[in-house]
Structures are given as C-alpha cells and as structure tokens.
Design a protein around this motif. Structure first.
Motif, mmCIF file in Angstrom:
data_model
loop_
_atom_site.group_PDB
_atom_site.id
_atom_site.type_symbol
_atom_site.label_atom_id
_atom_site.label_comp_id
_atom_site.label_asym_id
_atom_site.label_seq_id
_atom_site.Cartn_x
_atom_site.Cartn_y
_atom_site.Cartn_z
ATOM 1 N N LYS A 1 44.262 48.239 47.797
ATOM 2 C CA LYS A 1 43.321 48.954 46.930
ATOM 3 C C LYS A 1 42.934 50.258 47.602
ATOM 4 O O LYS A 1 42.604 50.277 48.801
ATOM 5 N N GLN B 1 48.014 39.067 36.044
ATOM 6 C CA GLN B 1 47.013 40.011 36.534
ATOM 7 C C GLN B 1 46.492 40.803 35.346
ATOM 8 O O GLN B 1 47.265 41.162 34.448
ATOM 9 N N THR B 2 45.208 41.074 35.329
ATOM 10 C CA THR B 2 44.625 41.805 34.206
ATOM 11 C C THR B 2 43.946 43.077 34.695
ATOM 12 O O THR B 2 43.586 43.214 35.860
ATOM 13 N N ASN B 3 43.765 44.011 33.779
ATOM 14 C CA ASN B 3 42.873 45.146 34.000
ATOM 15 C C ASN B 3 42.177 45.440 32.680
ATOM 16 O O ASN B 3 42.247 44.646 31.741
ATOM 17 N N TYR B 4 41.501 46.573 32.604
ATOM 18 C CA TYR B 4 40.704 46.846 31.410
ATOM 19 C C TYR B 4 41.551 47.042 30.164
ATOM 20 O O TYR B 4 41.056 46.885 29.037
ATOM 21 N N GLN C 1 37.620 43.115 40.198
ATOM 22 C CA GLN C 1 37.864 44.502 39.805
ATOM 23 C C GLN C 1 36.566 45.273 39.606
ATOM 24 O O GLN C 1 36.481 46.457 39.935
ATOM 25 N N ASP D 1 38.150 37.327 39.922
ATOM 26 C CA ASP D 1 38.456 38.705 39.553
ATOM 27 C C ASP D 1 37.339 39.598 40.101
ATOM 28 O O ASP D 1 36.178 39.467 39.711
#
Length: 263
Positions: A243, A165-168, A80, A78
């Motif tokens: 991105k 998929q992850t984000n905050y 990010q 990851d």
C-alpha cells in the motif's frame, strides 16, 4: 544458413519466455508483532492483525483490540477505510463495522434480513455499501449500510474462486482456473486476464497482480505483458501487503517494511 538462423531464433524465444526483470526494494524498518495472521497497514502507520481470533490495531502509541468470540472465527477483514473497518464472520453470516478506535458501530446479521442471504464473500464498496456474494443464489449484491437494503447486481457467479478483493467500484475474483474477473457497481461482469498460479496474491490495480509463488514474490503487469521478480531478503514469509509504495513482509519475527515503487 537460414536453418541456423531459425534455430537460433527459436532457442532465444524458448529461453526468453517466462524470464522476469528484477526489482530491488529498499528496506525501511521492522516492527515486532505477535500475530497468527497479518492483515495489512494503512496510510497512518497502523498495523492490523489477529491473534487467537482477536483483531488488533497497533501503532507507535497504542494497541487496540476487538473480539466477539460468539460469532466464531474471523473470516475476512477489510481495512480499505480505516474509519470504517469491516469484519466478516462467515460461520454466523454476520458483518461487524468498527470505527478507528475498534468500537463496534454496526452489526449486520444477514440471516435476519427479509431477503434470503447466505454471505460467502463480503467487502467494502462505494457510497456506504458493501459487496456481498449470496451463496444461496451465487449472486452478487450491494448492501446499503444506511438504508439496510440489499440489491442484487450482475449475473450469477457459478464458478468457484480461490481469491477475491473489493474496492469502491469493483468486486474482483480469481477462479480456481486462474481466470481474473471483475464486476462493477452496475452489474457488468468482464474478464481481465488469465492469471498466473499463486500461493497468495494482491490485486494492485486493474492490470497488475502481486503474487507469491515458490517463495518468490512477483509482479505481473498484464497490460504490458511484463513479469517482475521482487528481490527481498526474506526467503520464507507468511504474508505480504502492499500500500502506498510500502511493501510489508510478515514473518515469524514480525513485519519488515520496504520502499517499493512499481513500474
């Protein structure tokens, strides 16, 4: 006459269904890399990839690397947060946190925690936390990197998935039946859409999915129910990453970057 009109309308519907608009991105440049897997890029023009289970970060000035062969194969990376890179080694139930110089700053061995955790999916979350799917319970949780505490959130996830998929703010996953779901930080789980089938994909935002199918790259906007074909030169490629309006295409020759503004 009415029958003829109905027939024409029916044919227009049939042939119009599934057709896509086309987006032609502008080629920017290409970068040579020697990699097994391309992971992605960040806003500082760094390229992340792996070769022979060694993790690399490359830019115009230098190439950095990190390896920990004792933990087995790298399962997922990851990037990010380029200042806090997460490497997940599923075989040894372990996560390693790296800084921007790829120096190890933290290691989490889930098997040694008080809770019984067998991690099968890991990704960065907000407020110095990690999303963790505990496969022993099929339960999502948040691991606090500062306090070293783990807290379960959400209901059980019993259906297998082929992408996550992850984000905050969210842990998102697409099931084997192409159901696109999400869970927020408070444990609320909801369905976003029935996704198209794909070979590889990337979640762009809460409604858009960029995916590869039949050697063609598509963008599906589920909010507006629109499908776009991304027209690029490469007819066969191994990975893509998007991105900040830059589409990076990974082939055997390296990476080609395109300027791509999504609708």
């Amino acid at each position: 006459m009415k029958k003829l009109i109905y027939i024409l309308l029916f044919l227009a519907t049939v042939f119009g269904y599934g057709q896509s608009s086309k987006i032609v991105p502008a080629r920017i440049d290409s970068v040579a890399i020697n990699a097994d897997k391309f992971i992605g890029t960040d806003g500082f023009k760094n390229y992340y990839y792996s070769k022979n289970n060694v993790f690399y970060k490359k830019n115009a000035e230098e190439i950095l690397q990190y390896q920990e062969l004792s933990l087995g194969a790298i399962t997922k990376v990851d990037i990010q947060n380029p200042l806090k890179i997460i490497i997940f080694y599923e075989q040894f139930n372990t996560v390693v946190v790296l800084d921007k110089q790829l120096s190890e700053v933290q290691r989490i061995e889930f098997s040694k925690l008080n809770q019984s955790i067998v991690a099968s999916a890991v990704g960065i979350a907000g407020q110095n936390k990690l999303w963790v799917l505990n496969s022993s319970k099929q339960q999502l949780g948040l691991y606090d990197l500062v306090s070293a505490q783990y807290k379960e959130v959400g209901t059980n996830i019993r259906e297998a998935f082929n992408y996550y998929q992850t984000n905050y703010n969210y842990f998102q996953w697409i099931t084997k039946n192409n159901q696109w779901n999400a869970c927020d930080l408070y444990g609320k789980i909801f369905t976003i859409a029935k996704a198209d089938s794909f070979v590889d994909c990337q979640i762009i935002d809460e409604n858009k999915l960029l995916y590869l199918k039949g050697n063609i790259l598509f963008l599906r906007d589920y909010a507006d129910d629109k499908l776009y074909e991304i027209k690029i030169v490469e007819k066969s490629f191994r990975k893509f990453y998007y991105k900040d309006q830059i589409l990076s295409i990974f082939t055997n020759q390296g990476i080609t970057n395109y300027k791509l503004t999504l609708p």
